[in-house]
Design a protein around this motif. Structure first.
Motif, PDB file in Angstrom:
ATOM      1  N   ARG A  63       0.844  -1.216   0.000  1.00 58.34           N
ATOM      2  CA  ARG A  63       0.000   0.000   0.000  1.00 58.34           C
ATOM      3  C   ARG A  63       0.866   1.247   0.000  1.00 58.34           C
ATOM      4  NH1 ARG A  63      -3.396  -1.798   4.766  1.00 58.34           N
ATOM      5  NH2 ARG A  63      -2.951   0.320   5.393  1.00 58.34           N
ATOM      6  N   TRP A  64       1.974   1.250   0.726  1.00 61.38           N
ATOM      7  CA  TRP A  64       2.884   2.399   0.730  1.00 61.38           C
ATOM      8  C   TRP A  64       3.476   2.628  -0.657  1.00 61.38           C
ATOM      9  CZ3 TRP A  64       6.412   1.925   5.672  1.00 61.38           C
ATOM     10  CH2 TRP A  64       5.636   2.142   6.813  1.00 61.38           C
ATOM     11  N   PHE A  65       3.928   1.538  -1.309  1.00 59.85           N
ATOM     12  CA  PHE A  65       4.489   1.687  -2.653  1.00 59.85           C
ATOM     13  C   PHE A  65       3.440   2.232  -3.620  1.00 59.85           C
ATOM     14  CE2 PHE A  65       8.055  -0.988  -1.287  1.00 59.85           C
ATOM     15  CZ  PHE A  65       9.106  -0.307  -1.892  1.00 59.85           C
ATOM     16  N   ASP A  66       2.219   1.755  -3.534  1.00 56.28           N
ATOM     17  CA  ASP A  66       1.170   2.249  -4.420  1.00 56.28           C
ATOM     18  C   ASP A  66       0.894   3.726  -4.199  1.00 56.28           C
ATOM     19  OD1 ASP A  66       0.962  -0.133  -5.702  1.00 56.28           O
ATOM     20  OD2 ASP A  66      -0.884  -0.758  -4.709  1.00 56.28           O
TER      21      ASP A  66
ATOM     22  N   PHE B 135      11.313  -5.947   2.456  1.00 53.57           N
ATOM     23  CA  PHE B 135      12.009  -5.533   1.231  1.00 53.57           C
ATOM     24  C   PHE B 135      12.462  -4.075   1.313  1.00 53.57           C
ATOM     25  CE2 PHE B 135       9.196  -9.008   0.043  1.00 53.57           C
ATOM     26  CZ  PHE B 135      10.115  -9.916  -0.482  1.00 53.57           C
ATOM     27  N   LEU B 136      12.551  -3.559   2.524  1.00 51.28           N
ATOM     28  CA  LEU B 136      13.059  -2.217   2.781  1.00 51.28           C
ATOM     29  C   LEU B 136      14.383  -2.348   3.525  1.00 51.28           C
ATOM     30  CD1 LEU B 136       9.697  -0.549   3.856  1.00 51.28           C
ATOM     31  CD2 LEU B 136      10.893  -0.269   1.680  1.00 51.28           C
TER      32      LEU B 136
ATOM     33  N   LEU C  65      10.784  -2.483  13.554  1.00 55.83           N
ATOM     34  CA  LEU C  65       9.614  -1.643  13.819  1.00 55.83           C
ATOM     35  C   LEU C  65       8.473  -1.967  12.862  1.00 55.83           C
ATOM     36  CD1 LEU C  65       8.158   0.706  15.219  1.00 55.83           C
ATOM     37  CD2 LEU C  65       9.280   2.238  13.553  1.00 55.83           C
ATOM     38  N   LEU C  66       8.778  -2.054  11.578  1.00 53.42           N
ATOM     39  CA  LEU C  66       7.722  -2.306  10.589  1.00 53.42           C
ATOM     40  C   LEU C  66       7.074  -3.670  10.785  1.00 53.42           C
ATOM     41  CD1 LEU C  66       9.368  -0.772   7.409  1.00 53.42           C
ATOM     42  CD2 LEU C  66       7.576   0.210   8.844  1.00 53.42           C
TER      43      LEU C  66
END
Length: 178
Positions: free
Chosen positions: A89-92, A145-146, A153-154
């Motif tokens: 969702r962040w990438f989108d 993948f970051l 945290l993520l």
């Protein structure tokens, strides 16, 4: 020990390799796509679809096709990409802000490409149409993948708000109406 496994393989080379190299008995591995093969009614206690349903052109029809194969009390175990994965969702959002016509939801990096992602609601609604109910679900966080420095945290956030990459569900066939 204690169980018998049967299956199908759509790819002819993989089917041959499974039989010849892996020693899988030929009578236990049908050649063909799950949509077009058949097993007897009430044959299985468990049917598994791990990383399969998202590649099929009509996942609902496949579930409907396979449900009669389950014994009373049997379940379908499946795992597939979650349509609610936080990182996707962040990438989108990033793509949209940049005016890019990209989507992170279709596995654009490599074949076999994902045709679908699923949310828990999609299985609940589909179950009403096809005669099953979700008896368990779980979101698997997987990797982000970051940069690794953000992973801890993520991953905690995704575990907390059920936005992991994979959705695992157990589907139980509805019994006869009483």
């Amino acid at each position: 020990d204690g169980f018998e496994a049967w299956g199908c393989e759509a790819s002819t080379p993989f089917h041959i390799r499974a039989i010849e190299k892996m020693g899988i008995p030929a009578e236990r591995l049908k050649a063909g796509r799950v949509e077009y093969i058949d097993f007897p009614s009430e044959f299985f206690d468990v049917i598994t679809f791990k990383a399969v349903l998202e590649h099929l052109t009509d996942p609902s029809a496949v579930l409907r096709h396979c449900l009669p194969w389950l014994k009373p009390g049997g379940v379908i175990y499946l795992a597939s990409p979650s349509s609610n994965w936080m990182i996707s969702r962040w990438f989108d959002r990033y793509y949209a802000l940049r005016g890019m016509d990209y989507s992170s939801h279709i596995s654009p990096m490599h074949p076999p490409y994902h045709l679908y992602e699923f949310g828990l609601d999609s299985f609940i609604k589909n179950g009403r149409q096809n005669g099953y109910q979700v008896c368990h679900h779980h979101y698997d966080v997987c990797e982000t993948f970051l940069p690794k420095m953000f992973d801890g945290l993520l991953r905690r956030i995704m575990r907390h708000n059920n936005t992991g990459m994979d959705l695992t569900v157990l589907l139980k066939k509805n019994g006869p109406a009483s």
